[in-house]
Design a protein around this motif. Structure first.
Motif, PDB file in Angstrom:
ATOM      1  N   THR A   2     -95.327  -5.087  28.483  1.00 49.89           N
ATOM      2  CA  THR A   2     -94.627  -5.404  30.153  1.00 49.89           C
ATOM      3  C   THR A   2     -95.389  -5.482  30.849  1.00 49.89           C
ATOM      4  O   THR A   2     -96.595  -5.754  31.093  1.00 49.89           O
ATOM      5  CB  THR A   2     -93.586  -4.202  29.910  1.00 49.89           C
ATOM      6  N   GLU A   3     -94.689  -5.915  32.442  1.00 51.79           N
ATOM      7  CA  GLU A   3     -95.296  -5.660  33.600  1.00 51.79           C
ATOM      8  C   GLU A   3     -96.303  -4.246  33.974  1.00 51.79           C
ATOM      9  O   GLU A   3     -96.531  -4.620  35.005  1.00 51.79           O
ATOM     10  CB  GLU A   3     -94.903  -6.844  34.759  1.00 51.79           C
ATOM     11  N   HIS A   4     -95.557  -3.144  33.145  1.00 54.05           N
ATOM     12  CA  HIS A   4     -96.099  -2.178  33.542  1.00 54.05           C
ATOM     13  C   HIS A   4     -97.330  -1.610  33.425  1.00 54.05           C
ATOM     14  O   HIS A   4     -98.272  -0.689  33.031  1.00 54.05           O
ATOM     15  CB  HIS A   4     -95.745  -1.254  33.661  1.00 54.05           C
ATOM     16  N   ASP A   5     -98.119  -3.155  32.459  1.00 51.78           N
ATOM     17  CA  ASP A   5     -99.492  -2.752  31.521  1.00 51.78           C
ATOM     18  C   ASP A   5    -100.510  -2.870  32.123  1.00 51.78           C
ATOM     19  O   ASP A   5    -100.504  -3.995  33.166  1.00 51.78           O
ATOM     20  CB  ASP A   5     -99.436  -3.528  30.142  1.00 51.78           C
ATOM     21  N   ARG A   6    -101.617  -2.137  32.296  1.00 50.75           N
ATOM     22  CA  ARG A   6    -102.830  -2.248  33.012  1.00 50.75           C
ATOM     23  C   ARG A   6    -103.614  -2.216  31.710  1.00 50.75           C
ATOM     24  O   ARG A   6    -103.903  -0.453  31.122  1.00 50.75           O
ATOM     25  CB  ARG A   6    -103.081  -1.221  33.908  1.00 50.75           C
ATOM     26  N   ALA A   7    -104.775  -3.043  31.010  1.00 46.96           N
ATOM     27  CA  ALA A   7    -105.878  -3.480  30.498  1.00 46.96           C
ATOM     28  C   ALA A   7    -107.268  -3.912  30.730  1.00 46.96           C
ATOM     29  O   ALA A   7    -107.205  -3.841  31.605  1.00 46.96           O
ATOM     30  CB  ALA A   7    -105.450  -4.282  29.432  1.00 46.96           C
ATOM     31  N   MET A   8    -108.194  -2.482  30.131  1.00 49.11           N
ATOM     32  CA  MET A   8    -109.019  -2.766  30.633  1.00 49.11           C
ATOM     33  C   MET A   8    -110.067  -4.032  29.941  1.00 49.11           C
ATOM     34  O   MET A   8    -109.998  -3.529  28.653  1.00 49.11           O
ATOM     35  CB  MET A   8    -109.899  -1.841  30.620  1.00 49.11           C
ATOM     36  N   ALA A   9    -110.247  -5.192  30.506  1.00 45.83           N
ATOM     37  CA  ALA A   9    -110.605  -5.864  29.932  1.00 45.83           C
ATOM     38  C   ALA A   9    -112.026  -6.194  29.689  1.00 45.83           C
ATOM     39  O   ALA A   9    -113.051  -5.769  30.693  1.00 45.83           O
ATOM     40  CB  ALA A   9    -110.207  -7.220  30.979  1.00 45.83           C
ATOM     41  N   VAL A  10    -112.853  -5.650  28.584  1.00 42.03           N
ATOM     42  CA  VAL A  10    -114.190  -5.386  28.824  1.00 42.03           C
ATOM     43  C   VAL A  10    -114.455  -7.070  27.702  1.00 42.03           C
ATOM     44  O   VAL A  10    -116.284  -6.984  27.726  1.00 42.03           O
ATOM     45  CB  VAL A  10    -114.849  -4.357  27.865  1.00 42.03           C
TER      46      VAL A  10
ATOM     47  N   SER B 290    -108.652  -3.250  24.525  1.00 37.81           N
ATOM     48  CA  SER B 290    -109.140  -4.218  23.506  1.00 37.81           C
ATOM     49  C   SER B 290    -110.533  -4.033  23.688  1.00 37.81           C
ATOM     50  O   SER B 290    -111.578  -4.279  24.219  1.00 37.81           O
ATOM     51  CB  SER B 290    -108.745  -4.855  23.109  1.00 37.81           C
ATOM     52  N   GLY B 291    -111.057  -4.262  21.829  1.00 36.70           N
ATOM     53  CA  GLY B 291    -112.702  -4.572  21.695  1.00 36.70           C
ATOM     54  C   GLY B 291    -112.596  -4.501  19.995  1.00 36.70           C
ATOM     55  O   GLY B 291    -112.030  -4.781  19.736  1.00 36.70           O
ATOM     56  N   VAL B 292    -113.825  -4.708  20.424  1.00 34.27           N
ATOM     57  CA  VAL B 292    -114.622  -5.575  18.955  1.00 34.27           C
ATOM     58  C   VAL B 292    -115.842  -4.115  18.001  1.00 34.27           C
ATOM     59  O   VAL B 292    -115.490  -2.870  18.582  1.00 34.27           O
ATOM     60  CB  VAL B 292    -115.566  -6.064  18.776  1.00 34.27           C
ATOM     61  N   PRO B 293    -115.559  -3.750  17.068  1.00 30.99           N
ATOM     62  CA  PRO B 293    -116.076  -2.023  16.264  1.00 30.99           C
ATOM     63  C   PRO B 293    -117.515  -1.908  16.561  1.00 30.99           C
ATOM     64  O   PRO B 293    -117.356  -0.886  17.032  1.00 30.99           O
ATOM     65  CB  PRO B 293    -116.527  -3.171  15.013  1.00 30.99           C
ATOM     66  N   SER B 294    -118.009  -2.946  17.408  1.00 30.63           N
ATOM     67  CA  SER B 294    -119.630  -1.892  18.679  1.00 30.63           C
ATOM     68  C   SER B 294    -119.338  -1.677  19.343  1.00 30.63           C
ATOM     69  O   SER B 294    -119.702  -0.691  19.908  1.00 30.63           O
ATOM     70  CB  SER B 294    -120.845  -3.435  18.403  1.00 30.63           C
TER      71      SER B 294
END
Lengths: 510, 83
Positions: A204-212, A259-263
């Motif tokens: 929702t609009e309340h979500d804040r993602a750390m985008a790496v 969100s991330g990949v295995p490494s």
């Protein structure tokens, strides 16, 4: 639905809300939209026609997002390029796509200077930090990016006649051939996938993602699109060099998703102070981009017991996402990639196109509105994977009695290293260019951090000599750093089948 | 110390680049010289070469993000690490 309407709608609903936080600076939805509008107007002013390809080569995320949506608003096709690149790779990609315009940063100008005479399709280049004379006698028009934002702002945007079925984005992805293939994704491919991800992650609009994750890859692209569509906020730190700084920013920015990949998770668990912190706002974690070991998943869950962990699976050819494992099933269905996301059908089929029985191995085949339009300029390769049953993914899997899918192996020998997909063929071709080399085979070998590391097995020509360092230096000159092999093994000969094919499986094991 | 660090960085990340390609104050991050797994190699090298352990809390740019910062960090660690 058109992809850029996500930004337009969010800017209407939440004009003063933070869309992007990067290095202490906040960019509201209105600011991002206004920047996109300037770029759209600039492109149209320079003669862009609907469907023309525009490249983004930038590591500045706020400007990347403005450029991304600006290109779409003008009716263009986004070609976002990996910033870890080389003159050779760029020369191929920019010409292969017949790029109309490029948006970039002055730090990448060295590539364009070298290529300026070999890019006949390029008409205009906008550069952050542009100064006259940076490219000698350029055959295309060069602009200062910041001036574009100023001088084209406030103009009214006239929407070109774009349909949902038109191509919105082209993403280069490693193929089995030496050159990367370009995946064509339409507006409806990307919007259907984005809407589906929003639904199952309950964004929702309340979500804040750390985008790496970098936005030029399909996984990072989906993090970008879902949050802009939901009206959420992206805290962006794409250089994953000092994870402790990222952890502190996650807490400061009250991040709800990661969100991330295995490494990514291996580094966080083994080389960060994650155990010393609490994440009261963190609601979910997503993991895709290759299999993560159950041991790592267990560790992650023990540190973050209140956080939902979504194991996911997808392909660039599917706009990003194909399946996810419900967080509640994490331990009961350990090792599974789950089931199809909303709007997608997944089957495990035998080579004749019939579903396998539970427990038997077949190939994952996907259908849905998110499946790509095809590979750019590669109708034969497109026909090989887009068949009447759907997209043949090349991933071999089994399915259990309850319909949960487990990946067993890949048909191709693509190396999955960190967040990257690497074609062994491309590295082999570079190594073979070295005068002392007779034969070369490149394989992925198990690596604790990267998932797979690159190993090159090399046979030298009779009477020639060469050191590992000389060969690595040659690779480094011609390949981006992430494609330079971690291991080089000199051999008398390469193991081969009776038909003369290199037995790569043997090389992986030694 | 600085030369030792430079030698490691050049051998592993810059290969045959000219000596002027890296100033001792250059940020590895800003210059794009080292990626996320590369920094782990730097840490492993420090631990093996100088015989101390880098604590997870010490993995910050102030300690690691240039030749000069690495040199200062190694000196500080050498003083505080029992031999």
């Amino acid at each position: 639905m058109l992809l850029h309407n996500y930004l337009i709608h969010s800017a209407e609903r939440f004009p003063t809300k933070a869309a992007v936080v990067h290095k202490g600076k906040t960019f509201t939805y209105e600011e991002i939209f206004s920047g996109s509008l300037s770029i759209a107007n600039w492109l149209v002013d320079n003669g862009l026609q609907k469907g023309d390809r525009v490249a983004i080569l930038m590591d500045n995320p706020s400007e990347y997002i403005k450029a991304y949506f600006g290109i779409l608003m003008a009716g263009g096709v986004v070609v976002a390029l990996n910033i870890q690149t080389s003159v050779r790779i760029l020369n191929y990609q920019l010409n292969n796509c017949e790029i109309f315009a490029i948006l970039t940063h002055v730090k990448f100008i060295k590539y364009l200077s070298e290529l300026s005479d070999s890019l006949p399709s390029v008409k205009a280049v906008a550069v952050i930090g542009w100064k006259a004379g940076l490219i000698e006698d350029p055959p295309f028009r060069c602009f200062d990016y910041d001036e574009i934002l100023g001088s084209f702002s406030g103009s009214t945007h006239t929407s070109p006649n774009v349909a949902a079925s038109d191509i919105a984005q082209i993403i280069y992805t490693s193929g089995t051939t030496g050159q990367a293939s370009a995946v064509m994704l339409s507006h409806s491919n990307l919007t259907s996938n984005t809407d589906s991800i929003i639904k199952y992650l309950k964004l929702t609009e309340h979500d804040r993602a750390m985008a790496v994750l970098p936005f030029f890859y399909s996984y990072g692209n989906s993090v970008l699109l879902t949050h802009i569509a939901a009206g959420g906020t992206l805290a962006i730190r794409q250089e994953f060099l000092y994870p402790n700084e990222i952890i502190e920013e996650m807490i400061k920015e009250e991040v709800t998703g990661f969100s991330g990949v295995p490494s990514t998770f291996t580094i966080l668990l083994n080389r960060s102070a994650i155990r010393h912190y609490k994440f009261p706002n963190l609601r979910y974690i997503t993991q895709a981009g290759g299999a993560m070991s159950p041991k790592l998943i267990n560790e992650l869950k023990s540190i973050l017991p209140h956080v939902d962990i979504y194991i996911m699976y997808g392909q660039t050819e599917a706009s990003a996402r194909l399946s996810y494992l419900e967080p509640e099933e994490l331990f009961r269905k350990s090792g599974s990639i789950g089931k199809a996301i909303p709007g997608v059908t997944l089957e495990v089929l035998n080579p004749e196109g019939y579903p396998v029985k539970p427990g038997e191995v077949g190939e994952i085949v996907a259908r849905g509105e998110n499946i790509m339009a095809g590979y750019w300029k590669e109708p034969e390769r497109t026909a090989q994977v887009l068949r009447k049953e759907g997209l043949w993914t090349g991933d071999m899997a089994r399915i259990d009695e309850e319909g949960f899918i487990y990946i067993v192996s890949r048909k191709s020998d693509i190396i999955k290293s960190g967040a990257h997909r690497i074609s062994p063929k491309e590295i082999e071709e570079i190594i073979l260019e070295y005068s002392a080399v007779h034969e070369a085979a490149v394989v992925g070998v198990e690596d604790e951090i990267l998932g797979e590391a690159i190993k090159a097995c090399v046979v030298l020509k009779h009477g020639f000599s060469c050191t590992k360092r000389e060969l690595l230096s040659h690779c480094h000159k011609n390949l981006p750093l992430y494609k330079v092999p971690q291991h080089i093994e000199f051999r008398e000969e390469l193991p081969k089948t009776s038909s003369g094919k290199i037995r790569k499986i043997d090389l992986k094991q030694t | 110390m600085h030369e030792k660090i430079r030698k490691f960085i050049f051998e592993n990340f810059l290969f045959d680049a000219e000596n002027s390609a890296l100033d001792n104050n250059d940020s590895f991050l800003e210059k794009g010289i080292i990626d996320s797994t590369g920094i782990l190699e730097v840490i492993n090298w420090m631990e093996e070469t100088f015989g101390f352990e880098v604590d997870d809390m010490e993995l910050i740019p102030e300690n690691l993000d240039s030749v000069n910062r690495l040199a200062d960090f190694i000196k500080r660690k050498a003083v505080t690490t029992p031999q």
